[in-house]
Design a protein around this motif. Structure first.
Motif, PDB file in Angstrom:
ATOM      1  N   ALA A  98       0.725  -1.303   0.055  1.00  0.00           N
ATOM      2  CA  ALA A  98      -0.173  -0.041   0.146  1.00  0.00           C
ATOM      3  C   ALA A  98       0.744   1.151  -0.061  1.00  0.00           C
ATOM      4  CB  ALA A  98      -1.033   0.170   1.214  1.00  0.00           C
ATOM      5  N   GLU A  99       1.849   1.162   0.933  1.00  0.00           N
ATOM      6  CA  GLU A  99       2.927   2.479   0.986  1.00  0.00           C
ATOM      7  C   GLU A  99       3.508   2.711  -0.487  1.00  0.00           C
ATOM      8  OE1 GLU A  99       6.209   4.328   3.835  1.00  0.00           O
ATOM      9  OE2 GLU A  99       5.255   2.457   4.343  1.00  0.00           O
ATOM     10  N   GLU A 100       4.030   1.494  -0.761  1.00  0.00           N
ATOM     11  CA  GLU A 100       4.689   1.747  -2.219  1.00  0.00           C
ATOM     12  C   GLU A 100       3.636   2.074  -3.427  1.00  0.00           C
ATOM     13  OE1 GLU A 100       6.437  -2.108  -2.548  1.00  0.00           O
ATOM     14  OE2 GLU A 100       7.938  -1.796  -1.127  1.00  0.00           O
ATOM     15  N   ALA A 101       2.499   1.513  -3.397  1.00  0.00           N
ATOM     16  CA  ALA A 101       1.519   2.012  -4.466  1.00  0.00           C
ATOM     17  C   ALA A 101       1.187   3.560  -4.427  1.00  0.00           C
ATOM     18  CB  ALA A 101       0.110   1.134  -4.223  1.00  0.00           C
ATOM     19  N   LEU A 102       1.087   4.062  -3.146  1.00  0.00           N
ATOM     20  CA  LEU A 102       0.956   5.581  -2.821  1.00  0.00           C
ATOM     21  C   LEU A 102       1.993   6.273  -3.311  1.00  0.00           C
ATOM     22  CD1 LEU A 102      -0.975   5.824   0.464  1.00  0.00           C
ATOM     23  CD2 LEU A 102      -2.009   6.383  -1.689  1.00  0.00           C
ATOM     24  N   GLU A 103       3.128   5.785  -2.998  1.00  0.00           N
ATOM     25  CA  GLU A 103       4.209   6.610  -3.863  1.00  0.00           C
ATOM     26  C   GLU A 103       4.466   6.673  -5.138  1.00  0.00           C
ATOM     27  OE1 GLU A 103       7.569   4.529  -1.997  1.00  0.00           O
ATOM     28  OE2 GLU A 103       7.013   5.218   0.008  1.00  0.00           O
ATOM     29  N   ARG A 104       3.938   5.524  -5.951  1.00  0.00           N
ATOM     30  CA  ARG A 104       4.041   5.600  -7.405  1.00  0.00           C
ATOM     31  C   ARG A 104       2.630   6.305  -7.691  1.00  0.00           C
ATOM     32  NH1 ARG A 104       6.681   0.711  -9.613  1.00  0.00           N
ATOM     33  NH2 ARG A 104       5.398   0.998 -11.460  1.00  0.00           N
ATOM     34  N   ALA A 105       1.648   6.127  -7.174  1.00  0.00           N
ATOM     35  CA  ALA A 105       0.506   7.014  -7.473  1.00  0.00           C
ATOM     36  C   ALA A 105       0.805   8.426  -7.617  1.00  0.00           C
ATOM     37  CB  ALA A 105      -0.697   6.754  -6.543  1.00  0.00           C
ATOM     38  N   GLU A 106       1.646   8.945  -6.510  1.00  0.00           N
ATOM     39  CA  GLU A 106       1.868  10.343  -6.516  1.00  0.00           C
ATOM     40  C   GLU A 106       2.787  10.716  -7.647  1.00  0.00           C
ATOM     41  OE1 GLU A 106       3.783  10.914  -2.778  1.00  0.00           O
ATOM     42  OE2 GLU A 106       1.891  10.436  -1.578  1.00  0.00           O
ATOM     43  N   ARG A 107       3.725   9.708  -7.837  1.00  0.00           N
ATOM     44  CA  ARG A 107       4.464  10.130  -9.205  1.00  0.00           C
ATOM     45  C   ARG A 107       3.725  10.183 -10.433  1.00  0.00           C
ATOM     46  NH1 ARG A 107       7.876   6.381  -6.759  1.00  0.00           N
ATOM     47  NH2 ARG A 107       7.618   4.779  -8.276  1.00  0.00           N
ATOM     48  N   HIS A 108       2.837   9.228 -10.568  1.00  0.00           N
ATOM     49  CA  HIS A 108       1.931   9.177 -11.956  1.00  0.00           C
ATOM     50  C   HIS A 108       0.697  10.061 -11.782  1.00  0.00           C
ATOM     51  CE1 HIS A 108       4.774   6.095 -13.763  1.00  0.00           C
ATOM     52  NE2 HIS A 108       4.920   5.609 -12.500  1.00  0.00           N
ATOM     53  N   ALA A 206     -10.693   3.315 -19.829  1.00  0.00           N
ATOM     54  CA  ALA A 206     -10.123   1.895 -19.974  1.00  0.00           C
ATOM     55  C   ALA A 206      -9.931   1.391 -18.700  1.00  0.00           C
ATOM     56  CB  ALA A 206      -8.718   2.232 -20.594  1.00  0.00           C
ATOM     57  N   PHE A 207     -10.440   0.130 -18.402  1.00  0.00           N
ATOM     58  CA  PHE A 207     -10.247  -0.596 -17.035  1.00  0.00           C
ATOM     59  C   PHE A 207      -8.971  -1.579 -17.612  1.00  0.00           C
ATOM     60  CE2 PHE A 207     -14.308   1.031 -16.174  1.00  0.00           C
ATOM     61  CZ  PHE A 207     -14.259   1.120 -14.787  1.00  0.00           C
ATOM     62  N   LEU A 208      -8.110  -1.578 -16.535  1.00  0.00           N
ATOM     63  CA  LEU A 208      -6.884  -2.453 -16.806  1.00  0.00           C
ATOM     64  C   LEU A 208      -6.717  -3.267 -15.927  1.00  0.00           C
ATOM     65  CD1 LEU A 208      -4.218   0.370 -17.343  1.00  0.00           C
ATOM     66  CD2 LEU A 208      -5.500  -0.812 -19.068  1.00  0.00           C
ATOM     67  N   ALA A 209      -6.042  -4.554 -15.883  1.00  0.00           N
ATOM     68  CA  ALA A 209      -6.047  -5.751 -15.285  1.00  0.00           C
ATOM     69  C   ALA A 209      -4.790  -5.418 -14.112  1.00  0.00           C
ATOM     70  CB  ALA A 209      -5.908  -7.110 -15.800  1.00  0.00           C
ATOM     71  N   GLY A 210      -4.015  -4.621 -14.531  1.00  0.00           N
ATOM     72  CA  GLY A 210      -2.743  -4.293 -13.653  1.00  0.00           C
ATOM     73  C   GLY A 210      -2.767  -2.919 -12.991  1.00  0.00           C
ATOM     74  N   GLY A 211      -1.825  -2.277 -12.583  1.00  0.00           N
ATOM     75  CA  GLY A 211      -1.865  -1.127 -12.124  1.00  0.00           C
ATOM     76  C   GLY A 211      -2.027  -0.088 -13.216  1.00  0.00           C
ATOM     77  N   CYS A 212      -2.730   1.154 -12.980  1.00  0.00           N
ATOM     78  CA  CYS A 212      -2.956   2.097 -13.936  1.00  0.00           C
ATOM     79  C   CYS A 212      -1.694   2.947 -14.256  1.00  0.00           C
ATOM     80  CB  CYS A 212      -4.140   2.805 -13.701  1.00  0.00           C
ATOM     81  SG  CYS A 212      -4.106   3.758 -12.256  1.00  0.00           S
ATOM     82  N   GLY A 240       1.697  -0.290  -9.528  1.00  0.00           N
ATOM     83  CA  GLY A 240       2.618  -1.372  -9.665  1.00  0.00           C
ATOM     84  C   GLY A 240       2.466  -2.812  -9.913  1.00  0.00           C
ATOM     85  N   ALA A 241       1.010  -3.028  -9.728  1.00  0.00           N
ATOM     86  CA  ALA A 241       0.815  -4.307  -9.592  1.00  0.00           C
ATOM     87  C   ALA A 241       0.862  -4.873 -11.162  1.00  0.00           C
ATOM     88  CB  ALA A 241      -0.813  -4.600  -9.155  1.00  0.00           C
ATOM     89  N   ALA A 242       1.084  -5.982 -11.120  1.00  0.00           N
ATOM     90  CA  ALA A 242       1.157  -6.653 -12.813  1.00  0.00           C
ATOM     91  C   ALA A 242      -0.137  -7.350 -13.199  1.00  0.00           C
ATOM     92  CB  ALA A 242       2.204  -7.638 -12.762  1.00  0.00           C
ATOM     93  N   PRO A 243      -0.592  -7.288 -14.554  1.00  0.00           N
ATOM     94  CA  PRO A 243      -1.476  -7.867 -14.914  1.00  0.00           C
ATOM     95  C   PRO A 243      -1.505  -9.697 -14.689  1.00  0.00           C
ATOM     96  CG  PRO A 243      -0.458  -7.071 -16.941  1.00  0.00           C
ATOM     97  CD  PRO A 243       0.195  -6.528 -15.421  1.00  0.00           C
ATOM     98  N   THR A 244      -2.587 -10.356 -14.581  1.00  0.00           N
ATOM     99  CA  THR A 244      -2.247 -11.725 -14.563  1.00  0.00           C
ATOM    100  C   THR A 244      -3.656 -12.186 -15.383  1.00  0.00           C
ATOM    101  OG1 THR A 244      -3.434 -11.888 -12.394  1.00  0.00           O
ATOM    102  CG2 THR A 244      -0.927 -11.951 -12.613  1.00  0.00           C
TER     103      THR A 244
END
Length: 395
Positions: A98-108, A206-212, A240-244
């Motif tokens: 969660a913390e890493e996802a928030l950091e990536r979210a802020e960057r993107h 667009a709805f993605l299966a991995g991180g947007c 950051g999550a990968a599509p599977t």
């Protein structure tokens, strides 16, 4: 491990921080972000526990390593189901997802939406315990939260030229009429639907299966940027999550739930698009299917929908408008003034000889200022390009 209290401190203020309601909102938002990193999409046990206890209390319960009996009682599920949930959640409980996802979210520049937000699409609540705890959204200027009519246009990745043509025609007509076009950004039918909606000046999601924050497929990096610029790129999994494969299948339920109808343009007999149609049917959403040549394996799935699943036969945009309760009119859909202007400018351009703005204005019957404005949009859409001080249409 990121605790709930630690994450609450990172939440932006949503009002007077000292008041109890806003403090609860911050805690709920933080908890849902944590749940988003813990659960795989569609996890019914997590959804049932959140519904029963609220996101924050449910998270504190899970943080305390409850027994299967306690979890079963709290979520009103069977003990074996609770035991299986505890076992699959355990490897992720100590992570910093969660913390890493928030950091990536802020960057993107990715925002988090939770139930109760003004922009939360209430239609997703129809998924019940399978609804996502939150959504990660990039863009959002075209996010309508279900207030505008919307249609999912989906189909085969290995689409034929016939399928892509029909998808483009339907998508362009719907977008020009103010209908939001929703798809999954895959190659083939999805990509054709998104591109046509953009070219018509409409809104597409667009709805993605991995991180947007991750462009998938990578060949659609530019397309996803254009979608985010005027609509939205959405995911239920953290940045950051990968599509599977599983996430693709579960992503389809969001496409079906977020829209007023699903139209399958082309699909093989085992196409994932049939999975989207199945979710739409289970939610009581109308299904449309485009017929194709009886000899085409790319249309075997749509023919099955027509034959076995009571899908409506779709041969054009008017059929889809009727499917979602809009007046099909006289068989034509008038484009918006902005879209009409872009069409006139595009018609005035050549794909061989570049023209000056003054020449384009004369050919289109528009002012130089309006032509410049439309040329800028057409360039962003990839439909026109500048050559020195002149312009031409991109083939």
């Amino acid at each position: 491990m990121t605790s709930l209290d630690d994450l609450v401190d990172r939440m932006p203020d949503v009002g007077p921080a000292a008041t109890e309601p806003h403090a609860r909102q911050r805690e709920d938002r933080a908890a849902r972000i944590l749940w988003s990193g813990l659960l795989e999409p569609g996890d019914r046990v997590g959804g049932a526990l959140i519904r029963a206890r609220g996101a924050a209390e449910a998270w504190r319960l899970v943080e305390g390593s409850p027994s299967a009996d306690v979890l079963a009682a709290e979520a009103d599920i069977g003990r074996n189901e609770a035991k299986a949930a505890i076992e699959r959640w355990a490897p992720r409980l100590g992570s910093r997802t969660a913390e890493e996802a928030l950091e990536r979210a802020e960057r993107h520049r990715v925002a988090v939406l939770v139930p109760g937000d003004d922009d939360w699409p209430a239609a997703l609540d129809d998924l019940g315990d399978h609804a996502p705890p939150c959504l990660w959204v990039r863009g959002g200027r075209g996010w309508s939260a279900g207030r505008d009519p919307s249609v999912a246009i989906v189909g085969a990745r290995a689409a034929t030229s016939y399928g892509e043509h029909v998808a483009g025609e339907i998508s362009a007509g719907l977008a020009a009429a103010g209908v939001v076009v929703v798809s999954g950004a895959a190659y083939g039918i999805d990509g054709a639907a998104h591109r046509a909606a953009l070219a018509s000046g409409g809104t597409t999601l667009a709805f993605l299966a991995g991180g947007c924050d991750r462009a998938y497929p990578s060949g659609h990096t530019d397309l996803l940027e254009r979608i985010a610029a005027s609509g939205a790129v959405v995911s239920e999994v953290p940045c950051g999550a990968a599509p599977t494969k599983w996430r693709f299948l579960q992503r389809n339920r969001l496409i079906a739930a977020a829209t007023h109808a699903t139209v399958v343009v082309e699909a093989g007999i085992r196409s994932g698009s049939l999975n989207t149609a199945g979710h739409a049917a289970s939610l009581g959403r109308p299904i449309g299917a485009v017929p194709g040549p009886v000899t085409s394996s790319a249309s075997a799935g749509t023919h099955r929908l027509l034959r076995e699943f009571d899908a409506v036969c779709v041969t054009g945009v008017d059929d889809v408008r009727e499917l979602i309760g809009l007046d099909p009119g006289n068989g034509t859909v008038a484009p918006s003034p902005e879209a009409a202007g872009r069409i006139r400018v595009l018609d005035a351009l050549s794909d061989r000889v570049p023209h000056r703005v003054e020449d384009v204005a004369a050919r289109s019957g528009m002012s130089g200022a309006d032509v410049r404005a439309h040329l800028g949009t057409l360039m962003l859409e990839g439909a026109a390009e500048a050559v020195a001080d002149r312009w031409r249409r991109v083939r």
